[in-house]
Motif scaffolding. Structure first.
Motif, mmCIF file in Angstrom:
data_model
loop_
_atom_site.group_PDB
_atom_site.id
_atom_site.type_symbol
_atom_site.label_atom_id
_atom_site.label_comp_id
_atom_site.label_asym_id
_atom_site.label_seq_id
_atom_site.Cartn_x
_atom_site.Cartn_y
_atom_site.Cartn_z
ATOM 1 N N LYS A 76 0.859 -1.178 0.000
ATOM 2 C CA LYS A 76 0.000 0.000 0.000
ATOM 3 C C LYS A 76 0.897 1.229 0.000
ATOM 4 C CE LYS A 76 -0.560 0.412 5.029
ATOM 5 N NZ LYS A 76 -1.549 0.521 6.129
ATOM 6 N N GLU A 114 -8.946 3.865 -1.047
ATOM 7 C CA GLU A 114 -8.951 2.421 -1.192
ATOM 8 C C GLU A 114 -8.337 1.782 0.046
ATOM 9 O OE1 GLU A 114 -8.275 2.472 -6.052
ATOM 10 O OE2 GLU A 114 -6.751 1.605 -4.742
ATOM 11 N N ARG A 115 -8.569 0.485 0.173
ATOM 12 C CA ARG A 115 -8.048 -0.226 1.342
ATOM 13 C C ARG A 115 -6.526 -0.208 1.368
ATOM 14 N NH1 ARG A 115 -9.975 -6.266 2.546
ATOM 15 N NH2 ARG A 115 -11.907 -5.127 2.885
ATOM 16 N N PRO A 117 -4.100 1.491 -1.045
ATOM 17 C CA PRO A 117 -4.034 2.320 -2.253
ATOM 18 C C PRO A 117 -2.706 2.234 -2.998
ATOM 19 C CG PRO A 117 -3.813 3.675 -0.290
ATOM 20 C CD PRO A 117 -4.173 2.302 0.184
ATOM 21 N N GLN A 281 -5.596 -8.488 -2.658
ATOM 22 C CA GLN A 281 -4.891 -7.421 -1.960
ATOM 23 C C GLN A 281 -3.434 -7.792 -1.689
ATOM 24 O OE1 GLN A 281 -6.155 -4.502 -1.312
ATOM 25 N NE2 GLN A 281 -8.353 -4.800 -1.542
ATOM 26 N N ASP A 320 -13.223 -7.208 -5.801
ATOM 27 C CA ASP A 320 -12.358 -6.045 -5.660
ATOM 28 C C ASP A 320 -13.010 -5.020 -4.746
ATOM 29 O OD1 ASP A 320 -10.831 -3.811 -5.930
ATOM 30 O OD2 ASP A 320 -10.718 -3.876 -8.109
ATOM 31 N N ARG A 322 -11.341 -2.379 -3.521
ATOM 32 C CA ARG A 322 -10.439 -1.237 -3.421
ATOM 33 C C ARG A 322 -11.188 0.081 -3.323
ATOM 34 N NH1 ARG A 322 -6.250 -1.944 -8.160
ATOM 35 N NH2 ARG A 322 -8.097 -2.667 -9.228
ATOM 36 N N ASN A 323 -12.344 0.186 -3.982
ATOM 37 C CA ASN A 323 -13.049 1.457 -4.014
ATOM 38 C C ASN A 323 -14.061 1.602 -2.889
ATOM 39 O OD1 ASN A 323 -11.655 2.315 -6.224
ATOM 40 N ND2 ASN A 323 -13.094 1.445 -7.679
ATOM 41 N N LYS A 326 -13.178 3.896 3.095
ATOM 42 C CA LYS A 326 -12.488 3.486 4.309
ATOM 43 C C LYS A 326 -13.363 3.672 5.537
ATOM 44 C CE LYS A 326 -8.021 4.890 2.407
ATOM 45 N NZ LYS A 326 -6.954 5.897 2.490
ATOM 46 N N ARG A 349 -13.074 1.814 -13.077
ATOM 47 C CA ARG A 349 -12.159 2.513 -12.186
ATOM 48 C C ARG A 349 -11.280 3.402 -13.049
ATOM 49 N NH1 ARG A 349 -12.184 -2.671 -10.347
ATOM 50 N NH2 ARG A 349 -10.294 -3.159 -11.490
#
Length: 354
Positions: A76, A114-115, A117, A281, A320, A322-323, A326, A349
């Protein structure tokens, strides 16, 4: 990863002694994981420079060869990457024959919600060619200090095309052949599919481009769903022409995911896209969810343990995330559904290729 090539395993005679736990003990005391069959290669389907600044890209392009990329497992972005740089510059010279190495951290274009990023990839340079080749040939290096992946600056082309859902088939070898034939016949029935590969490949690769669709692979992937149920999905792979541009290949796979794959007896195969597209991830591969990453299952793995990876993806079937916001995640918000079709546009994305 399912369907991915395995990297080579280093020679015990030149690196040290292999232990029963799948670990090489080097004469200098350094340890690293070395499975006899090699590590699986992550099927990354996005730019290695995703979310980096224009200045960052220009500066790295000017760095002389040999150079490559390196990223840690479960990477990340952090504006202060001193700890990662220190560990890599300490460990790499102990693993390969190089007096020094330069590890350059990326600079983010923008803050991504994102988780884990991006950007994830660091530049590796200032290293002798043989040492860099050895790092790239093995791919993953898991040590007690840090676990990381090294790949060429000219990013390898992914073999992964898509993941199909909704096919009511068994998972035996005959079904693998049938699903592969289904995809092959569909793509070959569309003239533009093969023409695109040939058009954007070098003339010397003409035969390779023409025959690329003849060698489609289908590999089953069983995922767990909430409530104890399971679902059988199909990962589809092929070997793209070596000379095709990375982003042209992504255009082609995006078009393949916009199709449906009909059968007479076993339903209609629908590609998982948008929020249903898998994204690990850990390794950043696209052909499995985080909880099914094969790396933590390797004997002698020093990286994040399977328990922590599975806890991050409790159903083993989430896609996914990611988006996902948080703040929503911190409040226990639910992730995307594992079974729906999601958006039919795999490029939803906007930062995927930047």
């Amino acid at each position: 990863m399912p369907g991915a090539e395995s990297s080579g395993s280093p020679s015990d005679a030149t690196t040290g002694m292999r232990t029963n736990a799948g670990v090489i003990q080097m004469t200098n005391g350094q340890q690293y994981t070395a499975p006899a069959e090699g590590f699986p290669r992550p099927q990354c389907v996005e730019s290695a420079l995703r979310n980096t600044t224009d200045r960052n890209r220009a500066d790295w392009a000017e760095v002389k060869d040999p150079k490559g990329f390196v990223r840690v497992y479960r990477a990340k972005y952090s504006a202060n990457a001193r700890d990662t740089v220190s560990k890599l510059t300490y460990v790499i010279p102990k693993l390969v024959d190089t007096p020094k190495v330069i590890i350059s951290p990326p600079t983010a274009r923008e803050e991504l919600n994102e988780r884990l990023p991006a950007p994830w990839n660091f530049l590796i340079s200032g290293i002798n060619p043989a040492a860099l080749k050895k790092l790239i040939d093995q791919g993953w290096w898991s040590t007690p200090t840090i676990t990381f992946y090294v790949f060429d600056y000219n990013v390898p082309l992914p073999r992964y095309i898509m993941t199909l859902q909704n096919l009511c088939t068994p998972s035996d070898p005959e079904a693998c052949k049938a699903v592969a034939r289904l995809v092959k016949d569909k793509l070959k029935s569309i003239k533009e599919a093969s023409e695109f590969l040939a058009k954007h490949s070098a003339a010397s690769d003409a035969k390779e481009a023409e025959g690329a669709l003849d060698i489609i692979e289908a590999k089953p992937l069983e995922i767990a769903l909430p409530g104890g149920e399971t679902d059988l999905l199909w990962n589809i792979y092929f070997t793209p022409p070596k000379s095709i541009d990375f982003f042209r290949l992504l255009e082609w796979t995006t078009a393949a995911r916009d199709l449906t794959y009909d059968t007479a007896l076993h339903g209609t195969g629908v590609p998982r896209v948008g929020s249903d597209q898998f994204f690990c991830q850990g390794c950043k591969g696209y052909d499995h969810p985080s909880g099914l990453c094969p790396l933590p299952r390797i004997t002698g793995w020093f990286g994040a343990p399977l328990q922590s990876v599975s806890a991050d993806d409790k159903t083993l079937g989430k896609a996914d995330e990611r988006n996902e916001r948080k703040d929503k995640m911190s409040k226990g918000g639910k992730g995307p559904k594992a079974g729906g079709n999601g958006s039919r546009n795999v490029n939803n994305r906007n930062s995927r290729r930047r």
